[in-house]
Write a protein that holds these residues in place. Structure first.
Motif, PDB file in Angstrom:
ATOM      1  N   VAL A 100       0.827  -1.216   0.000  1.00  0.00           N
ATOM      2  CA  VAL A 100       0.000   0.000   0.000  1.00  0.00           C
ATOM      3  C   VAL A 100       0.860   1.263   0.000  1.00  0.00           C
ATOM      4  CG1 VAL A 100      -1.543   1.378   1.449  1.00  0.00           C
ATOM      5  CG2 VAL A 100      -2.091  -1.013   0.974  1.00  0.00           C
ATOM      6  N   LYS A 101       0.534   2.144  -0.928  1.00  0.00           N
ATOM      7  CA  LYS A 101       1.221   3.431  -1.002  1.00  0.00           C
ATOM      8  C   LYS A 101       0.193   4.547  -0.907  1.00  0.00           C
ATOM      9  CE  LYS A 101       4.983   1.553  -3.580  1.00  0.00           C
ATOM     10  NZ  LYS A 101       5.630   1.267  -4.821  1.00  0.00           N
ATOM     11  N   LEU A 102       0.568   5.572  -0.175  1.00  0.00           N
ATOM     12  CA  LEU A 102      -0.339   6.710  -0.086  1.00  0.00           C
ATOM     13  C   LEU A 102       0.450   7.998   0.023  1.00  0.00           C
ATOM     14  CD1 LEU A 102      -3.648   7.357   0.902  1.00  0.00           C
ATOM     15  CD2 LEU A 102      -2.116   8.601   2.404  1.00  0.00           C
ATOM     16  N   GLN A 103       0.065   8.973  -0.756  1.00  0.00           N
ATOM     17  CA  GLN A 103       0.676  10.296  -0.583  1.00  0.00           C
ATOM     18  C   GLN A 103      -0.382  11.373  -0.545  1.00  0.00           C
ATOM     19  OE1 GLN A 103       3.223   9.642  -4.187  1.00  0.00           O
ATOM     20  NE2 GLN A 103       2.686  11.793  -4.546  1.00  0.00           N
ATOM     21  N   PHE A 104      -0.094  12.426   0.243  1.00  0.00           N
ATOM     22  CA  PHE A 104      -0.929  13.622   0.256  1.00  0.00           C
ATOM     23  C   PHE A 104      -0.148  14.671  -0.523  1.00  0.00           C
ATOM     24  CE2 PHE A 104      -2.481  11.773   4.382  1.00  0.00           C
ATOM     25  CZ  PHE A 104      -3.793  11.587   3.985  1.00  0.00           C
ATOM     26  N   ALA A 105      -0.711  15.195  -1.601  1.00  0.00           N
ATOM     27  CA  ALA A 105       0.009  16.062  -2.533  1.00  0.00           C
ATOM     28  C   ALA A 105       1.309  15.339  -2.913  1.00  0.00           C
ATOM     29  CB  ALA A 105       0.249  17.436  -1.939  1.00  0.00           C
ATOM     30  N   ASP A 106       2.467  15.977  -2.737  1.00  0.00           N
ATOM     31  CA  ASP A 106       3.686  15.263  -3.138  1.00  0.00           C
ATOM     32  C   ASP A 106       4.407  14.645  -1.941  1.00  0.00           C
ATOM     33  OD1 ASP A 106       4.478  17.606  -2.052  1.00  0.00           O
ATOM     34  OD2 ASP A 106       5.706  18.281  -3.751  1.00  0.00           O
ATOM     35  N   LYS A 107       3.698  14.597  -0.812  1.00  0.00           N
ATOM     36  CA  LYS A 107       4.323  14.029   0.384  1.00  0.00           C
ATOM     37  C   LYS A 107       3.954  12.546   0.535  1.00  0.00           C
ATOM     38  CE  LYS A 107       4.916  15.025   5.239  1.00  0.00           C
ATOM     39  NZ  LYS A 107       4.303  15.609   6.394  1.00  0.00           N
ATOM     40  N   VAL A 108       4.969  11.705   0.445  1.00  0.00           N
ATOM     41  CA  VAL A 108       4.720  10.264   0.553  1.00  0.00           C
ATOM     42  C   VAL A 108       4.565   9.894   2.031  1.00  0.00           C
ATOM     43  CG1 VAL A 108       5.666   7.966   0.131  1.00  0.00           C
ATOM     44  CG2 VAL A 108       5.999   9.803  -1.556  1.00  0.00           C
ATOM     45  N   ILE A 109       3.424   9.286   2.366  1.00  0.00           N
ATOM     46  CA  ILE A 109       3.178   8.901   3.764  1.00  0.00           C
ATOM     47  C   ILE A 109       3.407   7.399   3.936  1.00  0.00           C
ATOM     48  CG2 ILE A 109       1.514   8.973   5.683  1.00  0.00           C
ATOM     49  CD1 ILE A 109       2.135  11.758   4.569  1.00  0.00           C
ATOM     50  N   LEU A 110       2.774   6.601   3.097  1.00  0.00           N
ATOM     51  CA  LEU A 110       2.989   5.152   3.145  1.00  0.00           C
ATOM     52  C   LEU A 110       3.654   4.741   1.835  1.00  0.00           C
ATOM     53  CD1 LEU A 110      -0.466   4.044   4.655  1.00  0.00           C
ATOM     54  CD2 LEU A 110       1.666   4.583   5.872  1.00  0.00           C
ATOM     55  N   ASN A 111       4.718   3.961   1.960  1.00  0.00           N
ATOM     56  CA  ASN A 111       5.533   3.697   0.784  1.00  0.00           C
ATOM     57  C   ASN A 111       5.771   2.200   0.589  1.00  0.00           C
ATOM     58  OD1 ASN A 111       7.062   4.249  -1.437  1.00  0.00           O
ATOM     59  ND2 ASN A 111       8.904   4.835  -0.299  1.00  0.00           N
TER      60      ASN A 111
END
Ligand code: ATP
Ligand code: MG
Length: 255
Positions: A14-25
């Motif tokens: 699972v990957k998640l980013q808010f705008a260009d900030k990667v939170i889960l990689n």
């Protein structure tokens, strides 16, 4: 049908980013029925975000979330709601509706997602309030309750539909030790008596070790360690051992 225990929930890459900030990689883990998985990690590391993804409230940018082998990302809206009724969430900030009293807040999921009548709902609300030790708060508005009491109302609401999986976001933060222990005991009791599976995000190390059957550490977008509480206690992973020891130092200097 197979002899291996059923995976209740699984996250795959699972990957998640808010705008260009990667939170889960690239987060990977799975939970079997009746486990209590404690997730730890630094503040801002993405733990609450991870729980929102498990609830189907946030869609990951990549990867998949499976509940009983069903991919949440592929479900229709009604199907997703059906799955959600099996998952209870205790939010970090309680997230009660301010214009509704405790009873109304707890009855909300029952009114929306069950076909129980008012009398049945009332009985369930009373039972859940008793479970969290808040019988007297039944008619109080959130603004009339302390932060810790609000949290317990949030917990009662999360349990209203008898979920199979309960996600706890910092359930004991801000509670006094007695009420904190009440919540820890309740988490363990839910598992032992009602076969509930739980994921608990916490910064309270006493609480973490009191409830966990397994632990995971989220750091820089990935689970960097996963194992038994014993393995965590003796881990030589520098980030994990620093995290655990700074909490125990803190406990000692608090006196
Ligand atoms: N809706 C959002 N929009 C943009 N950024 C967000 C949003 N929600 C969270 N973030 C950011 O994502 C990061 C992870 O937040 P999250 O709340 O998941 O952390 P956390 O590990 O739960 O932290 P804490 O231990 O303090 O509760 C933070 O940098 C936060 O600012
Ligand atoms: Mg959080």
């Amino acid at each position: 049908m197979s002899a291996t225990p059923e995976k209740l929930v699984e996250m795959r890459d699972v990957k998640l980013q808010f705008a260009d900030k990667v939170i889960l990689n690239g987060v990977n883990f799975s939970i079997q029925s009746q486990e209590i998985l404690v997730i730890m990690g630094l503040s801002g590391g993405g733990k609450s975000t991870l729980l929102s993804i498990l609830m189907g409230l946030l869609k990951p940018n990549a990867g998949s979330v499976l509940f009983k082998e069903e991919d949440l990302g592929k479900l229709s809206r009604p199907k997703l709601n059906e799955v959600r009724a099996h998952i209870g969430m205790v939010y970090q900030n309680a997230a009660l509706i301010s214009s509704m009293n405790a009873r109304e807040n707890i009855s909300l999921p029952l009114k929306e997602l069950s076909d129980k009548n008012d009398k049945e709902i009332d009985a369930i609300v009373d039972q859940k309030l008793e479970l969290v030790g808040l019988k007297d708060a039944r008619d109080k508005l959130p603004s009339e309750l302390s932060g810790g009491m609000q949290k317990r109302v949030g917990l009662a609401r999360a349990l209203a539909l008898e979920p199979e999986l309960v996600l706890f976001d910092e359930p004991t933060a801000g509670l006094d030790p007695i009420n904190g222990k009440l919540i820890d005991d309740l988490i363990v009791q839910l598992r032992d008596k009602q076969k509930v599976t739980a994921i608990v995000v916490t910064h309270e190390m006493d609480s973490a070790f009191a409830v966990a059957t397994r632990m995971a550490f989220l750091h820089e977008g990935k689970i960097i360690l996963e194992g038994t509480p014993e393995e965590f206690r003796h881990s030589d992973n520098p980030i994990v051992s620093k995290f655990l020891s700074s909490y125990s130092d803190h406990e000692h200097t608090k006196e």
